[in-house]
Write a protein that holds these residues in place. Sequence first.
Motif, PDB file in Angstrom:
ATOM      1  N   VAL A  79      -0.954  26.888 -48.132  1.00  0.00           N
ATOM      2  CA  VAL A  79      -0.618  25.688 -47.372  1.00  0.00           C
ATOM      3  C   VAL A  79       0.174  24.709 -48.240  1.00  0.00           C
ATOM      4  N   ALA A  80      -0.193  24.572 -49.496  1.00  0.00           N
ATOM      5  CA  ALA A  80       0.485  23.626 -50.377  1.00  0.00           C
ATOM      6  C   ALA A  80       1.806  24.165 -50.913  1.00  0.00           C
ATOM      7  N   ARG A  81       2.027  25.467 -50.786  1.00  0.00           N
ATOM      8  CA  ARG A  81       3.250  26.083 -51.318  1.00  0.00           C
ATOM      9  C   ARG A  81       3.779  27.079 -50.269  1.00  0.00           C
ATOM     10  N   PRO A  82       4.362  26.562 -49.176  1.00  0.00           N
ATOM     11  CA  PRO A  82       4.826  27.450 -48.107  1.00  0.00           C
ATOM     12  C   PRO A  82       5.922  28.409 -48.572  1.00  0.00           C
ATOM     13  N   MET A  83       5.961  29.568 -47.953  1.00  0.00           N
ATOM     14  CA  MET A  83       6.952  30.596 -48.269  1.00  0.00           C
ATOM     15  C   MET A  83       7.078  31.530 -47.079  1.00  0.00           C
ATOM     16  N   ALA A 128      13.224  22.322 -46.566  1.00  0.00           N
ATOM     17  CA  ALA A 128      12.489  22.541 -47.817  1.00  0.00           C
ATOM     18  C   ALA A 128      11.099  23.129 -47.583  1.00  0.00           C
ATOM     19  N   MET A 129      10.775  23.446 -46.331  1.00  0.00           N
ATOM     20  CA  MET A 129       9.445  23.935 -45.968  1.00  0.00           C
ATOM     21  C   MET A 129       8.370  22.958 -46.451  1.00  0.00           C
ATOM     22  N   ALA A 130       8.648  21.673 -46.257  1.00  0.00           N
ATOM     23  CA  ALA A 130       7.764  20.628 -46.781  1.00  0.00           C
ATOM     24  C   ALA A 130       7.140  19.764 -45.690  1.00  0.00           C
ATOM     25  N   THR A 131       7.154  20.217 -44.450  1.00  0.00           N
ATOM     26  CA  THR A 131       6.617  19.364 -43.383  1.00  0.00           C
ATOM     27  C   THR A 131       5.119  19.105 -43.558  1.00  0.00           C
ATOM     28  N   SER A 132       4.387  20.099 -44.022  1.00  0.00           N
ATOM     29  CA  SER A 132       2.937  19.888 -44.216  1.00  0.00           C
ATOM     30  C   SER A 132       2.676  18.842 -45.286  1.00  0.00           C
ATOM     31  N   ALA A 133       3.359  18.975 -46.399  1.00  0.00           N
ATOM     32  CA  ALA A 133       3.163  18.015 -47.495  1.00  0.00           C
ATOM     33  C   ALA A 133       3.593  16.618 -47.065  1.00  0.00           C
TER      34      ALA A 133
END
Length: 195
Positions: A127-131, A52-57
Amino acid sequence: LMSHSSREASTFSAACRLVYRSADHAVTADEAWELAGAVEDWSRVVALAEGAMATSALWRLVHAHALPLVPADAAEYLRKSATVSEFRMRHLSSRLAATLREFRAREVPVMLLKGAAVGAMTDPTFVARPMTDLDLLVGRASLPQARESVLAAGWPETRDPVLLALLQDQHHVPPFVDPQISDFRLELHVSLFPP
């Protein structure tokens, strides 16, 4: 007793809830603790976050509110993955800024679409919305100057023959690729919808 399939669904559900709730900045410390405490399979959480490309969050959430509940290997992986993701998103953001400067220099009207538009409004670092791609809308009549702008910003056109054939006469031209991070793409759309 809980059946194997019920237990599997419950485990998967806990992992999903944690990953997807991590995108919400309104998650409280108590909720983060509860969500992380329900996780039994951290490898599944990590895999879901990557997909989900959510590792940062996810890293920001568990680091701030639930780190003692995260196994050390999963925490270290999330920390490293978040660092890489943030670097990549800052790079993509700077590439967009350079590209838009080229559009302005040529006075080419352009509109950001999809993730680029959301990112520009909520977090210009992305950073908050990776793509992995930037979608830009230009008028069909401006396409030659838009292509020139993109090339001047350092985005070479794809040479992939499959993409070139597939996207012929579509709502966007074949993508341009970032020469430094090859999975980053820029797409020039000439219409919002496919023909």
